[in-house]
Design a protein around this motif. Structure first.
Motif, PDB file in Angstrom:
ATOM      1  N   ALA A  36      36.227  17.281  28.152  1.00  0.00           N
ATOM      2  CA  ALA A  36      36.923  17.918  29.264  1.00  0.00           C
ATOM      3  C   ALA A  36      37.241  19.384  28.946  1.00  0.00           C
ATOM      4  O   ALA A  36      37.128  20.252  29.813  1.00  0.00           O
ATOM      5  N   GLN A  37      37.626  19.662  27.712  1.00  0.00           N
ATOM      6  CA  GLN A  37      37.899  21.049  27.331  1.00  0.00           C
ATOM      7  C   GLN A  37      36.625  21.891  27.349  1.00  0.00           C
ATOM      8  O   GLN A  37      36.649  23.051  27.759  1.00  0.00           O
ATOM      9  N   ALA A  38      35.505  21.307  26.928  1.00  0.00           N
ATOM     10  CA  ALA A  38      34.231  22.024  26.979  1.00  0.00           C
ATOM     11  C   ALA A  38      33.843  22.309  28.428  1.00  0.00           C
ATOM     12  O   ALA A  38      33.374  23.411  28.748  1.00  0.00           O
ATOM     13  N   GLN A  39      34.049  21.341  29.300  1.00  0.00           N
ATOM     14  CA  GLN A  39      33.770  21.546  30.723  1.00  0.00           C
ATOM     15  C   GLN A  39      34.669  22.630  31.300  1.00  0.00           C
ATOM     16  O   GLN A  39      34.227  23.444  32.114  1.00  0.00           O
ATOM     17  N   THR A  40      35.928  22.659  30.876  1.00  0.00           N
ATOM     18  CA  THR A  40      36.856  23.692  31.332  1.00  0.00           C
ATOM     19  C   THR A  40      36.375  25.070  30.913  1.00  0.00           C
ATOM     20  O   THR A  40      36.386  26.016  31.717  1.00  0.00           O
ATOM     21  N   ARG A  41      35.947  25.192  29.665  1.00  0.00           N
ATOM     22  CA  ARG A  41      35.428  26.485  29.194  1.00  0.00           C
ATOM     23  C   ARG A  41      34.194  26.904  29.983  1.00  0.00           C
ATOM     24  O   ARG A  41      34.041  28.069  30.360  1.00  0.00           O
ATOM     25  N   LYS A  42      33.321  25.947  30.273  1.00  0.00           N
ATOM     26  CA  LYS A  42      32.104  26.243  31.032  1.00  0.00           C
ATOM     27  C   LYS A  42      32.455  26.707  32.441  1.00  0.00           C
ATOM     28  O   LYS A  42      31.903  27.695  32.946  1.00  0.00           O
ATOM     29  N   LEU A  43      33.392  26.012  33.091  1.00  0.00           N
ATOM     30  CA  LEU A  43      33.790  26.385  34.441  1.00  0.00           C
ATOM     31  C   LEU A  43      34.504  27.739  34.471  1.00  0.00           C
ATOM     32  O   LEU A  43      34.322  28.516  35.410  1.00  0.00           O
ATOM     33  N   ASP A  44      35.310  28.018  33.456  1.00  0.00           N
ATOM     34  CA  ASP A  44      35.962  29.325  33.381  1.00  0.00           C
ATOM     35  C   ASP A  44      34.934  30.443  33.258  1.00  0.00           C
ATOM     36  O   ASP A  44      35.051  31.495  33.895  1.00  0.00           O
ATOM     37  N   SER A  45      33.929  30.219  32.439  1.00  0.00           N
ATOM     38  CA  SER A  45      32.867  31.206  32.266  1.00  0.00           C
ATOM     39  C   SER A  45      32.107  31.414  33.577  1.00  0.00           C
ATOM     40  O   SER A  45      31.832  32.554  33.973  1.00  0.00           O
ATOM     41  N   GLU A  46      31.801  30.322  34.250  1.00  0.00           N
ATOM     42  CA  GLU A  46      31.094  30.422  35.528  1.00  0.00           C
ATOM     43  C   GLU A  46      31.954  31.136  36.572  1.00  0.00           C
ATOM     44  O   GLU A  46      31.455  31.934  37.365  1.00  0.00           O
ATOM     45  N   HIS A  47      33.243  30.866  36.558  1.00  0.00           N
ATOM     46  CA  HIS A  47      34.157  31.525  37.493  1.00  0.00           C
ATOM     47  C   HIS A  47      34.177  33.030  37.252  1.00  0.00           C
ATOM     48  O   HIS A  47      34.156  33.817  38.207  1.00  0.00           O
ATOM     49  N   GLU A  48      34.217  33.433  36.004  1.00  0.00           N
ATOM     50  CA  GLU A  48      34.199  34.861  35.687  1.00  0.00           C
ATOM     51  C   GLU A  48      32.898  35.508  36.159  1.00  0.00           C
ATOM     52  O   GLU A  48      32.918  36.614  36.711  1.00  0.00           O
ATOM     53  N   GLN A  49      31.770  34.828  35.963  1.00  0.00           N
ATOM     54  CA  GLN A  49      30.493  35.369  36.420  1.00  0.00           C
ATOM     55  C   GLN A  49      30.476  35.512  37.939  1.00  0.00           C
ATOM     56  O   GLN A  49      29.993  36.527  38.472  1.00  0.00           O
ATOM     57  N   LEU A  50      31.027  34.538  38.634  1.00  0.00           N
ATOM     58  CA  LEU A  50      31.073  34.617  40.088  1.00  0.00           C
ATOM     59  C   LEU A  50      31.999  35.735  40.561  1.00  0.00           C
ATOM     60  O   LEU A  50      31.712  36.404  41.558  1.00  0.00           O
ATOM     61  N   GLN A  51      33.085  35.955  39.852  1.00  0.00           N
ATOM     62  CA  GLN A  51      33.977  37.053  40.205  1.00  0.00           C
ATOM     63  C   GLN A  51      33.276  38.400  40.045  1.00  0.00           C
ATOM     64  O   GLN A  51      33.428  39.299  40.882  1.00  0.00           O
TER      65      GLN A  51
END
Length: 99
Positions: A36-51
């Motif tokens: 779950a923490q790895a998924q959180t890091r992945k989603l945070d990274s994707e969110h930053e790219q989308l921003q």
């Protein structure tokens, strides 16, 4: 005496099985937490790219380019401007109701 020994043996075995089960659950939950923490890091990274992409798409130059190409918009000039005027009767200016 033999009964007491048997009861204690059963208690020790039950305790051992419970301990093994508890350790297994603990490892399983730790693995799930790590995933779950790895998924959180992945989603945070994707969110930053989308921003970053969002900020890039919203620049004034990009909006101007899209407006002129896709929407075929052009800058305002007096030659193409149409002015609309609304006729207001003198009776309406005076506050009377007009039928």
């Amino acid at each position: 005496m033999i009964r007491l020994n048997l009861v204690l043996l059963v208690a020790v075995l039950a305790s051992a099985f419970y301990l093994v089960h508890t350790q297994y659950e603990s490892r399983r939950l730790y693995t799930a937490l790590d995933r779950a923490q790895a998924q959180t890091r992945k989603l945070d990274s994707e969110h930053e790219q989308l921003q970053v992409q969002k900020r890039g798409e919203a620049t004034p130059a990009r909006v101007q380019q899209l407006a002129s190409r896709q929407l075929q918009m052009r800058p305002v000039n007096p030659a193409i401007t149409q002015y609309v005027s609304v006729f207001v009767s003198p009776a309406a200016r005076a506050g009377e109701s007009v039928p």
